[in-house]
Design an enzyme around this catalytic site. Structure first.
Site, short mmCIF file in Angstrom:
data_model
loop_
_atom_site.label_atom_id
_atom_site.label_comp_id
_atom_site.label_asym_id
_atom_site.label_seq_id
_atom_site.Cartn_x
_atom_site.Cartn_y
_atom_site.Cartn_z
NE ARG A 97 -0.18 -7.66 -5.63
CZ ARG A 97 1.22 -7.76 -6.09
NH1 ARG A 97 1.91 -6.78 -6.86
NH2 ARG A 97 1.94 -8.51 -5.43
NE ARG A 113 -4.26 -13.20 -4.42
CZ ARG A 113 -3.43 -14.05 -3.88
NH1 ARG A 113 -2.39 -14.15 -4.26
NH2 ARG A 113 -4.04 -14.89 -3.13
NE ARG A 164 -10.20 -6.66 -2.80
CZ ARG A 164 -10.48 -5.71 -3.22
NH1 ARG A 164 -10.48 -5.26 -4.61
NH2 ARG A 164 -10.63 -4.59 -2.44
CG ASP A 171 -2.45 -8.31 4.80
OD1 ASP A 171 -2.95 -9.07 4.12
OD2 ASP A 171 -1.58 -8.97 5.88
CE1 TYR A 175 -0.12 -15.33 8.51
CE2 TYR A 175 -1.85 -14.38 9.70
CZ TYR A 175 -1.36 -15.07 8.70
OH TYR A 175 -2.34 -15.68 7.85
O1 CP3 Z 1 -10.63 -7.97 0.49
C1 CP3 Z 1 -10.14 -6.95 0.61
O2 CP3 Z 1 -9.48 -6.48 -0.36
C2 CP3 Z 1 -9.71 -6.39 1.84
C3 CP3 Z 1 -8.24 -6.35 2.04
C4 CP3 Z 1 -7.56 -7.60 2.91
C5 CP3 Z 1 -6.30 -8.07 2.58
N1 CP3 Z 1 -6.01 -9.18 3.30
C6 CP3 Z 1 -5.69 -8.04 1.09
C7 CP3 Z 1 -4.69 -9.13 0.76
C8 CP3 Z 1 -7.91 -8.14 4.27
C9 CP3 Z 1 -9.27 -7.90 4.81
C10 CP3 Z 1 -7.17 -9.10 4.41
C11 CP3 Z 1 -6.95 -9.78 5.78
C12 CP3 Z 1 -5.77 -10.91 6.01
N2 CP3 Z 1 -4.63 -10.85 5.58
C13 CP3 Z 1 -6.36 -12.21 6.87
C14 CP3 Z 1 -7.44 -12.10 7.69
C15 CP3 Z 1 -8.54 -12.81 6.73
C16 CP3 Z 1 -8.20 -14.45 6.33
O3 CP3 Z 1 -8.01 -14.62 5.24
O4 CP3 Z 1 -8.39 -15.23 7.27
C17 CP3 Z 1 -5.25 -12.78 6.84
C18 CP3 Z 1 -4.89 -14.15 7.49
C19 CP3 Z 1 -4.27 -12.16 6.00
C20 CP3 Z 1 -2.61 -12.34 5.90
C21 CP3 Z 1 -2.50 -12.55 4.24
N3 CP3 Z 1 -2.12 -11.48 3.43
C22 CP3 Z 1 -2.23 -13.64 3.53
C23 CP3 Z 1 -2.23 -15.15 4.49
C24 CP3 Z 1 -1.94 -13.40 2.42
C25 CP3 Z 1 -1.50 -14.31 1.27
C26 CP3 Z 1 -2.56 -14.82 0.62
C27 CP3 Z 1 -2.48 -15.87 -0.58
O5 CP3 Z 1 -3.15 -16.88 -0.81
O6 CP3 Z 1 -1.48 -15.73 -1.15
C28 CP3 Z 1 -2.25 -12.15 2.10
C29 CP3 Z 1 -1.84 -11.24 0.89
C30 CP3 Z 1 -3.22 -10.13 0.58
N4 CP3 Z 1 -3.89 -9.72 1.43
C31 CP3 Z 1 -3.73 -10.24 -0.59
C32 CP3 Z 1 -4.67 -9.45 -0.67
C33 CP3 Z 1 -5.41 -8.79 -1.84
C34 CP3 Z 1 -2.99 -10.94 -2.00
C35 CP3 Z 1 -1.73 -10.15 -2.29
C36 CP3 Z 1 -1.82 -9.64 -3.79
O7 CP3 Z 1 -2.46 -9.07 -4.43
O8 CP3 Z 1 -0.43 -9.96 -4.26
#
Ligand code: CP3
Length: 344
Positions: free
Chosen positions: A37, A28, A24, A74, A151
């Site tokens: 959340r 979200r 996901r 994350d 990062y």
């Molecule tokens: O799917 C799941 O729920 C598994 C949990 C998961 C998250 N991040 C939750 C998350 C996993 C496996 C990740 C991996 C992750 N995080 C990656 C690798 C995957 C990819 O996308 O290439 C990366 C690069 C990140 C770093 C990261 N974390 C970013 C760039 C962001 C912002 C994204 C955005 O568009 O705003 C996050 C935040 C994040 N990680 C959220 C979630 C559910 C959203 C935060 C929120 O709920 O406010």
């Protein structure tokens, strides 16, 4: 759990249907996630509250009927444990603060002991396992050294990875010291997740596609290979994920992972041909595919399944994280369609 259809597909064994799971991440898209959340002050707090993180982990399994759960956390959690300041501001991506200019700055980073610095993750794993009662496998994960380094060095997301590549090209000793340290961290972290109960692991090298094959071999591959080797020794299947990797697939196939993730920028059958049976495939629907009319999506799924049949094993997935605007009913339709069309 060793017999689960998902784990069998990772290993390239014959399965009665093609398993599917979805990340996901930027998602979200599930209202039940948004509700939990909103009850915490920030995303990191949610990651650090095992009771809630475990509930959120099982939501897609309950709502969609996917064949595996992905740990809610994350990729940047271990980087914070290494001593880098990390923040998620509302509506923005992650922001990291650490000045890394010399070997001394690499030396100042810790290789964190997972059980003491990241026990909230391990506790989440244990709770998810307890809650799911072995119904579906749990995928643990970590960011990969290159993506984590990017990062730390860029301070967040990036378009050109200029600071990252500048360090790589101008201060190779510092680069390799950083990659060593990240590799040690990732190995210990993934092993701890397996010990806590994770049934498979995925290494997210989300941004590795920014590298040429030559640079990948020189600056990244040795570390990826070591992580795969050391974590696979625990006996769980290993999934290696990247995006924009069409030109790196031959090199990624040589890392020793059970499964290689493929995005939509390459036809799955071409990826399968490049992998030459060295790994199973995971992918490769464009997350925007969930915005197609249902009939068109069904046709697309059919094509991907057909092409996946040529592979050693196939796990259906999106090529990258599900988009926040996605209609949960379309995600459910996708899961049901994959299961229906792949029944053997
Ligand atoms: O799917 C799941 O729920 C598994 C949990 C998961 C998250 N991040 C939750 C998350 C996993 C496996 C990740 C991996 C992750 N995080 C990656 C690798 C995957 C990819 O996308 O290439 C990366 C690069 C990140 C770093 C990261 N974390 C970013 C760039 C962001 C912002 C994204 C955005 O568009 O705003 C996050 C935040 C994040 N990680 C959220 C979630 C559910 C959203 C935060 C929120 O709920 O406010």
């Amino acid at each position: 759990m060793g017999d689960h259809v998902f784990v069998r597909a990772c290993r390239g064994l014959e399965v009665p249907y093609t398993p599917i799971w979805m990340m996901r991440q930027a998602g979200r898209y599930l209202p039940e996630y948004m509700e939990i959340r909103r009850s915490v002050s920030g995303f990191l707090e949610l990651c650090k509250t095992p009771g809630l993180a475990a509930r959120v982990t099982v939501q897609p399994v309950e709502r969609l009927g996917v064949d595996a759960a992905i740990l809610f956390s994350d990729i940047l959690v271990p980087v914070e444990a290494m001593g880098v300041h990390l923040e998620f501001r509302e509506g923005e991506g992650p922001k990291l603060t650490y000045t890394l200019e010399s070997l001394k700055d690499v030396d100042a980073l810790r290789v964190p002991h997972p059980a003491t610095t990241m026990d909230f993750v391990l506790e989440t794993v244990r709770r998810v396992k307890e809650a799911m009662g072995g119904q579906v496998p749990l995928i643990g994960f970590s960011g990969a050294p290159f993506t984590l380094a990017s990062y730390i060095l860029e301070g967040g997301g990036s378009r050109h990875y200029l600071k990252t590549k500048t360090l790589m090209y101008r201060q190779p000793r510092v680069w390799h010291a950083l990659m060593e340290k990240l590799t040690d961290t990732v190995v210990a972290y993934l092993k701890a997740q397996v010990e806590a109960g994770a049934d498979a692991v995925q290494l997210f090298d989300s941004w590795v596609g920014a590298l040429s094959p030559t640079d990948f071999r020189k600056y990244v591959a040795p570390y990826t290979r070591r992580i795969v080797q050391e974590v696979k020794a625990t006996g769980v299947p290993f999934i290696l994920f990247g995006t924009d990797t069409a030109t790196l697939l031959d090199d990624l196939a040589a890392m020793g992972a059970d499964v290689v993730g493929v995005d939509w920028r390459i036809e799955l059958e071409d990826a399968v041909r490049i992998l030459q049976g060295r790994a199973s495939v995971q992918g490769n629907l464009d997350p925007c595919g969930l915005f197609m009319p249902k009939e068109a999506l069904e046709k697309k799924v059919e094509t991907i399944l057909e092409q996946g049949r040529q592979a050693r094993g196939h796990i259906f997935n999106l090529g990258h994280g599900i988009l926040p605007q996605t209609d949960p009913d379309m995600a459910k339709f996708l899961v049901d369609t994959v299961h229906r069309l792949s029944k053997r």
